[in-house]
Design an enzyme around this catalytic site. Sequence first.
Site, short mmCIF file in Angstrom:
data_model
loop_
_atom_site.label_atom_id
_atom_site.label_comp_id
_atom_site.label_asym_id
_atom_site.label_seq_id
_atom_site.Cartn_x
_atom_site.Cartn_y
_atom_site.Cartn_z
N CYS A 251 -19.87 0.86 -2.42
CA CYS A 251 -19.94 -0.07 -3.69
C CYS A 251 -20.96 0.45 -4.63
O CYS A 251 -21.05 1.09 -5.67
CB CYS A 251 -20.02 -1.02 -3.58
SG CYS A 251 -18.62 -1.87 -2.63
N PHE B 245 -32.46 -8.83 -0.26
CA PHE B 245 -32.46 -7.39 -0.85
C PHE B 245 -33.65 -6.74 -1.18
O PHE B 245 -33.94 -6.25 -2.20
CB PHE B 245 -31.47 -7.45 -1.92
CG PHE B 245 -29.92 -7.21 -1.63
CD1 PHE B 245 -29.59 -8.34 -0.75
CD2 PHE B 245 -29.23 -6.11 -1.47
CE1 PHE B 245 -28.20 -8.23 -0.16
CE2 PHE B 245 -28.10 -5.74 -0.95
CZ PHE B 245 -27.64 -6.92 -0.27
N PHE C 226 -17.45 -10.13 -4.78
CA PHE C 226 -18.98 -10.16 -4.50
C PHE C 226 -18.99 -10.08 -3.20
O PHE C 226 -20.14 -10.28 -2.68
CB PHE C 226 -19.67 -11.46 -5.18
CG PHE C 226 -19.49 -11.30 -6.68
CD1 PHE C 226 -20.16 -10.40 -7.31
CD2 PHE C 226 -18.61 -12.17 -7.42
CE1 PHE C 226 -20.21 -10.39 -8.94
CE2 PHE C 226 -18.34 -11.99 -8.89
CZ PHE C 226 -19.15 -11.30 -9.49
N ASP D 214 0.97 -1.30 0.05
CA ASP D 214 0.04 -0.04 -0.05
C ASP D 214 0.88 1.07 0.19
O ASP D 214 2.10 1.09 0.50
CB ASP D 214 -1.01 -0.01 1.29
CG ASP D 214 -2.05 1.04 1.07
OD1 ASP D 214 -3.26 0.29 0.76
OD2 ASP D 214 -2.11 2.18 1.05
N GLU E 106 -19.17 -6.09 2.94
CA GLU E 106 -18.86 -5.51 4.35
C GLU E 106 -19.47 -6.21 5.15
O GLU E 106 -20.72 -6.33 5.25
CB GLU E 106 -18.76 -3.94 4.17
CG GLU E 106 -17.71 -3.41 3.28
CD GLU E 106 -17.78 -1.83 3.47
OE1 GLU E 106 -18.10 -1.28 4.53
OE2 GLU E 106 -17.18 -1.14 2.51
C1 UGA Z 1 -22.29 -4.70 -1.83
C2 UGA Z 1 -22.81 -6.02 -2.45
O1 UGA Z 1 -23.79 -6.68 -1.68
C3 UGA Z 1 -21.55 -7.09 -2.50
O2 UGA Z 1 -22.06 -8.42 -3.25
C4 UGA Z 1 -20.55 -6.44 -3.30
O3 UGA Z 1 -19.33 -7.26 -3.46
C5 UGA Z 1 -20.10 -5.06 -2.65
O4 UGA Z 1 -21.25 -4.29 -2.71
C6 UGA Z 1 -19.06 -4.60 -3.69
O5 UGA Z 1 -19.13 -4.12 -4.79
O6 UGA Z 1 -17.78 -4.66 -3.19
P1 UGA Z 1 -21.96 -3.70 0.53
O7 UGA Z 1 -21.67 -2.54 -0.28
O8 UGA Z 1 -20.78 -4.32 1.56
O9 UGA Z 1 -21.90 -4.95 -0.58
O10 UGA Z 1 -23.16 -3.70 1.21
P2 UGA Z 1 -24.82 -4.32 1.30
O11 UGA Z 1 -24.87 -5.28 2.31
O12 UGA Z 1 -24.91 -5.11 -0.20
O13 UGA Z 1 -25.71 -3.37 1.48
C7 UGA Z 1 -25.78 -2.04 0.70
C8 UGA Z 1 -26.59 -1.25 0.83
O14 UGA Z 1 -27.95 -1.67 0.47
C9 UGA Z 1 -26.53 -0.84 2.44
O15 UGA Z 1 -26.80 0.57 2.67
C10 UGA Z 1 -27.98 -1.50 2.95
O16 UGA Z 1 -28.49 -1.02 4.14
C11 UGA Z 1 -28.92 -1.44 1.87
N1 UGA Z 1 -29.98 -2.50 1.82
C12 UGA Z 1 -29.51 -3.76 1.68
C13 UGA Z 1 -31.26 -2.19 1.67
O17 UGA Z 1 -31.49 -0.81 1.78
N2 UGA Z 1 -31.99 -3.23 1.56
C14 UGA Z 1 -31.73 -4.50 1.48
O18 UGA Z 1 -32.79 -5.15 1.34
C15 UGA Z 1 -30.47 -4.72 1.51
#
Ligand code: UGA
Length: 433
Positions: free
Chosen positions: A263, A252, A155, A38, A158
């Site tokens: 992301c 989701f 994929f 890094d 966090e």
């Molecule tokens: C997301 C994807 O889920 C991963 O598969 C992907 O690898 C990652 O982006 C990336 O591109 O690196 P992440 O950003 O860690 O992962 O978080 P998520 O758990 O997907 O949540 C994303 C957002 O959606 C959060 O703000 C969460 O509160 C919101 N969310 C999620 C909802 O509002 N409703 C839902 O039903 C699910």
Amino acid sequence: MESTPSAPRSVAVFGAGYIGLVTAACLAELGHRVVVRDVVPQKVEALARGEVPFYEPGLSELITRNGERLRFTLDAEDALAGAEVAYVCVDTPPTAAGDADLSRVNAVVEDLVCAPHLAAVVVKSTVPIGTGDRIRERLDLAGLAHVGYASNPEFTAEGKAVADFMHPDRIVVGAADQATRDLVAALHQGVDGPVVRMDVRSAELTKLTANALLMTRISFANEVATLCEATGADVEKVMSAVGMDPRIGPHFLRAGLGWGGSCFPKDGVALKSLASNDGLHLQLLTAVIEVNNLQPRRALQRLKDELGSFTGKTVTMLGMAFKAHTDDMRQAPSEVVASRLLAEGAQVRCWDPLARVTEPQLWDQATRYQDPLEALAGADAAIVVTEWPQLRDLPWQQVAATMAAPVLFDGRNLLDPAAMRAAGFTYLSVGRH
Ligand code: UGA
């Protein structure tokens, strides 16, 4: 799971962010020798002392357990000495035009062209379609035509990134040649998930499409929630019944204040921009982003209708991180909520057990509390911004008595409406009555 026997490899990982560190620690756990490079000295020093610069369950333990096979450096040459595979895991934030900024990826590639002994360069950073072809050209130009190139998008989410890496739904490997695909697949031997082999452009688009489809589901659930508010239906009941259809599935579909994080917001805009650069208008994705932008603003409008005005009112935000079980606040809906409340003249209080503030100029205008009960005492209203499970167990009846006015907007549909009303609250939530 890959059954081809694979010898431990020497891997250089560029970028010690979420993706780079999880990749490095998991590859070390699989038996490979890994050097992480890094450019931020404080980060490298902290990692060398065994300190992980952010919260990710299980990661710190994994790094400690694999200390023998894992080291950290500032020096690209050091990382590449003896490396057989170089993983590119640096971030690709949006440019002013909304495209993915590839400057960090390109800088790493310039380091890699000095390592003709590599067997393959593998990109995990989320990049626009065609990036792999451009890196291929650069490698060829530097006389590295013999070095394979692969896209191996990530994929993991966090908060459960280590588990997602070790037990993925799929490992996507895009490469122009079979030998490179096999090499990257073999690196994952011991990982519990199927390897899907394809060409580089398809792998690049698979990543962006998966995220866009997940965003679409959430925005659709949020539109249905708005309809529920107008018609008396309950979005939780509708979506849980809809999700029982295996063609749809339950994930989701949770309505709330919308998606944030490092992301979805970035990748959504990057996909839209990359299509626009080719003169294509992705209408559905545009609407998906628009619905998400509206979601926290709609919530605040409803809360304002209840209070009359925000001016001079004290409003407590419960949660700041973009989702529970992470300290990450990048592009969190809480930023929109806080800045709108401040703009409307409210006094903003906030509570979050982990959130690491990244926009101090915004959050300096709010008062942060360690204890949610203290943050709520005397407030005119509260809003649940992040679905922290401990909020379910607050003594809500007692809280209602200590607030100046027991008004709560549950932006994550975390609490039970009947129980909250019984506790004395004027309770609002998303798509429920
Ligand atoms: C997301 C994807 O889920 C991963 O598969 C992907 O690898 C990652 O982006 C990336 O591109 O690196 P992440 O950003 O860690 O992962 O978080 P998520 O758990 O997907 O949540 C994303 C957002 O959606 C959060 O703000 C969460 O509160 C919101 N969310 C999620 C909802 O509002 N409703 C839902 O039903 C699910």
